[in-house]
Design a protein around this motif. Structure first.
Motif, PDB file in Angstrom:
ATOM      1  N   ARG A   1       0.854  -1.195   0.000  1.00 11.01           N
ATOM      2  CA  ARG A   1       0.000   0.000   0.000  1.00 11.01           C
ATOM      3  C   ARG A   1       0.884   1.236   0.000  1.00 11.01           C
ATOM      4  NH1 ARG A   1      -5.402  -0.682   1.658  1.00 11.01           N
ATOM      5  NH2 ARG A   1      -5.944  -2.852   1.990  1.00 11.01           N
ATOM      6  N   TRP A   2       0.706   2.079  -0.988  1.00 14.85           N
ATOM      7  CA  TRP A   2       1.524   3.258  -1.113  1.00 14.85           C
ATOM      8  C   TRP A   2       0.741   4.326  -1.865  1.00 14.85           C
ATOM      9  CZ3 TRP A   2       2.362  -1.368  -3.644  1.00 14.85           C
ATOM     10  CH2 TRP A   2       2.190  -1.367  -5.040  1.00 14.85           C
ATOM     11  N   ALA A   3       1.287   5.533  -1.878  1.00 18.95           N
ATOM     12  CA  ALA A   3       0.678   6.635  -2.618  1.00 18.95           C
ATOM     13  C   ALA A   3       1.285   6.696  -4.010  1.00 18.95           C
ATOM     14  CB  ALA A   3       0.906   7.945  -1.873  1.00 18.95           C
ATOM     15  N   PRO A   4       0.637   7.387  -4.951  1.00 21.56           N
ATOM     16  CA  PRO A   4       1.217   7.520  -6.296  1.00 21.56           C
ATOM     17  C   PRO A   4       2.548   8.251  -6.264  1.00 21.56           C
ATOM     18  CG  PRO A   4      -1.099   8.213  -6.251  1.00 21.56           C
ATOM     19  CD  PRO A   4      -0.673   8.037  -4.835  1.00 21.56           C
ATOM     20  N   CYS A   5       3.368   7.984  -7.252  1.00 22.75           N
ATOM     21  CA  CYS A   5       4.625   8.716  -7.384  1.00 22.75           C
ATOM     22  C   CYS A   5       4.338  10.190  -7.690  1.00 22.75           C
ATOM     23  CB  CYS A   5       5.461   8.129  -8.525  1.00 22.75           C
ATOM     24  SG  CYS A   5       5.955   6.416  -8.285  1.00 22.75           S
ATOM     25  N   ASN A   6       5.285  11.051  -7.375  1.00 15.78           N
ATOM     26  CA  ASN A   6       5.147  12.470  -7.730  1.00 15.78           C
ATOM     27  C   ASN A   6       5.041  12.616  -9.245  1.00 15.78           C
ATOM     28  OD1 ASN A   6       5.505  12.918  -5.037  1.00 15.78           O
ATOM     29  ND2 ASN A   6       7.451  13.998  -5.233  1.00 15.78           N
ATOM     30  N   GLY A  27      -6.806  11.784  -7.656  1.00 16.38           N
ATOM     31  CA  GLY A  27      -7.291  10.404  -7.565  1.00 16.38           C
ATOM     32  C   GLY A  27      -6.585   9.418  -8.472  1.00 16.38           C
ATOM     33  N   LEU A  28      -5.261   9.365  -8.390  1.00 19.06           N
ATOM     34  CA  LEU A  28      -4.484   8.408  -9.188  1.00 19.06           C
ATOM     35  C   LEU A  28      -4.381   7.076  -8.452  1.00 19.06           C
ATOM     36  CD1 LEU A  28      -1.478  10.631 -10.351  1.00 19.06           C
ATOM     37  CD2 LEU A  28      -3.424   9.906 -11.746  1.00 19.06           C
ATOM     38  N   LYS A  29      -4.538   5.991  -9.179  1.00 23.51           N
ATOM     39  CA  LYS A  29      -4.275   4.676  -8.602  1.00 23.51           C
ATOM     40  C   LYS A  29      -2.768   4.451  -8.625  1.00 23.51           C
ATOM     41  CE  LYS A  29      -6.906   1.202  -9.258  1.00 23.51           C
ATOM     42  NZ  LYS A  29      -7.673   0.056  -9.826  1.00 23.51           N
ATOM     43  N   PRO A  30      -2.160   4.145  -7.492  1.00 20.00           N
ATOM     44  CA  PRO A  30      -0.699   4.002  -7.450  1.00 20.00           C
ATOM     45  C   PRO A  30      -0.165   2.948  -8.421  1.00 20.00           C
ATOM     46  CG  PRO A  30      -1.616   4.095  -5.233  1.00 20.00           C
ATOM     47  CD  PRO A  30      -2.776   3.980  -6.172  1.00 20.00           C
ATOM     48  N   SER A  47      -8.284  10.060  -3.775  1.00 20.35           N
ATOM     49  CA  SER A  47      -7.389  11.129  -3.350  1.00 20.35           C
ATOM     50  C   SER A  47      -7.196  11.101  -1.842  1.00 20.35           C
ATOM     51  CB  SER A  47      -7.956  12.484  -3.783  1.00 20.35           C
ATOM     52  OG  SER A  47      -7.169  13.545  -3.289  1.00 20.35           O
ATOM     53  N   LEU A  48      -8.287  10.883  -1.111  1.00 23.10           N
ATOM     54  CA  LEU A  48      -8.201  10.812   0.346  1.00 23.10           C
ATOM     55  C   LEU A  48      -7.393   9.600   0.787  1.00 23.10           C
ATOM     56  CD1 LEU A  48      -9.212  12.426   2.779  1.00 23.10           C
ATOM     57  CD2 LEU A  48     -11.204  10.921   2.875  1.00 23.10           C
ATOM     58  N   TRP A  49      -7.565   8.491   0.095  1.00 25.98           N
ATOM     59  CA  TRP A  49      -6.791   7.280   0.400  1.00 25.98           C
ATOM     60  C   TRP A  49      -5.299   7.553   0.163  1.00 25.98           C
ATOM     61  CZ3 TRP A  49      -3.408   3.784  -1.701  1.00 25.98           C
ATOM     62  CH2 TRP A  49      -3.300   2.534  -1.079  1.00 25.98           C
ATOM     63  N   ASN A  50      -4.975   8.233  -0.931  1.00 26.78           N
ATOM     64  CA  ASN A  50      -3.583   8.583  -1.214  1.00 26.78           C
ATOM     65  C   ASN A  50      -3.012   9.489  -0.128  1.00 26.78           C
ATOM     66  OD1 ASN A  50      -3.851   7.138  -3.593  1.00 26.78           O
ATOM     67  ND2 ASN A  50      -4.173   8.941  -4.870  1.00 26.78           N
TER      68      ASN A  50
END
Length: 223
Positions: A1-6, A27-30, A47-50
């Motif tokens: 589980r991680w956030a999208p890259c910059n 709202g990008l899927k990582p 977006s909130l999940w990220n």
């Protein structure tokens, strides 16, 4: 589980004296770096999940938010759905969390913009406290509305009682009258000054100040 890259030359978050300052998340899927399907509500949830994944790495969480901004594309017909979705999701996480957190709702500014990166419909950006400071600073959200003539000024503030920290959001009502708009702008400045004084915060301690305005009401020289 991680956030999208910059997707640009910036940091996803930084921490100063226990306060986490986040960059915006869309709202990008990582896994794919593509926007999720399902419209503005689906993008808001992603977006909130990220944001939550970033905050976890900074020893915080979305149950410990101080303040937020939702940038919403002007093509979205019901931008307030974003605020409702954010509130519902934060409440859901709060109910399932066993940690101490802020009981009141995080003040959220809604800013309409013509376009966003990757043509996203929403971008969320938050300020939050690290876990070890929640009980120390005791953040409290306060809301007030001041009415005068035919316009009003609404204010939401998060004041940290255990330390001299203030995050405030003040909005003047939309009016077609230039005279009333000027009165509203003056009242916003006075309200901000009073909030700062009441919180025992010095002007020299202000970290940043954002001003959003309707560009169609100002000439290029005024801007």
């Amino acid at each position: 589980r991680w956030a999208p890259c910059n997707i640009g030359p910036y940091s996803q978050a930084t921490q100063v004296n226990g306060t986490v300052y986040m960059a915006g998340q869309i709202g990008l899927k990582p896994q794919t770096m593509k926007l999720v399907d399902g419209g503005v509500v689906a993008q808001t949830k992603q977006s909130l999940w990220n944001c939550r994944q970033v905050l976890k790495q900074m020893d915080s969480d979305i149950t410990q938010l101080l303040f937020g901004v939702a940038f919403v594309a002007s093509t979205v017909t019901q931008p307030l759905r974003v605020a409702a979705c954010v509130t519902d999701e934060i409440d859901r996480f709060r109910e399932s969390s066993e940690e101490d957190n802020i009981d009141s709702v995080c003040p959220l500014s809604i800013v309409l913009v013509p376009r966003m990166p990757r043509d996203a419909l929403v971008e969320l950006q938050f300020l939050a406290l690290q876990r070890n400071l929640i009980n120390v600073l005791q953040p409290v959200v306060d809301e007030k509305t001041t009415h005068f003539e035919s316009c009003s000024v609404a204010r939401q503030s998060t004041v940290c009682k255990g330390g001299s920290q203030l995050l405030t959001h003040i909005v003047g009502s939309n009016t077609s009258s230039a005279t009333l708009a000027a009165v509203a702008e003056a009242t916003i400045v006075k309200t901000l000054a009073k909030d700062i004084a009441d919180a025992s915060v010095a002007w020299s301690d202000i970290v940043f100040l954002r001003v959003y305005f309707d560009a169609t009401r100002h000439s290029e020289s005024e801007m």
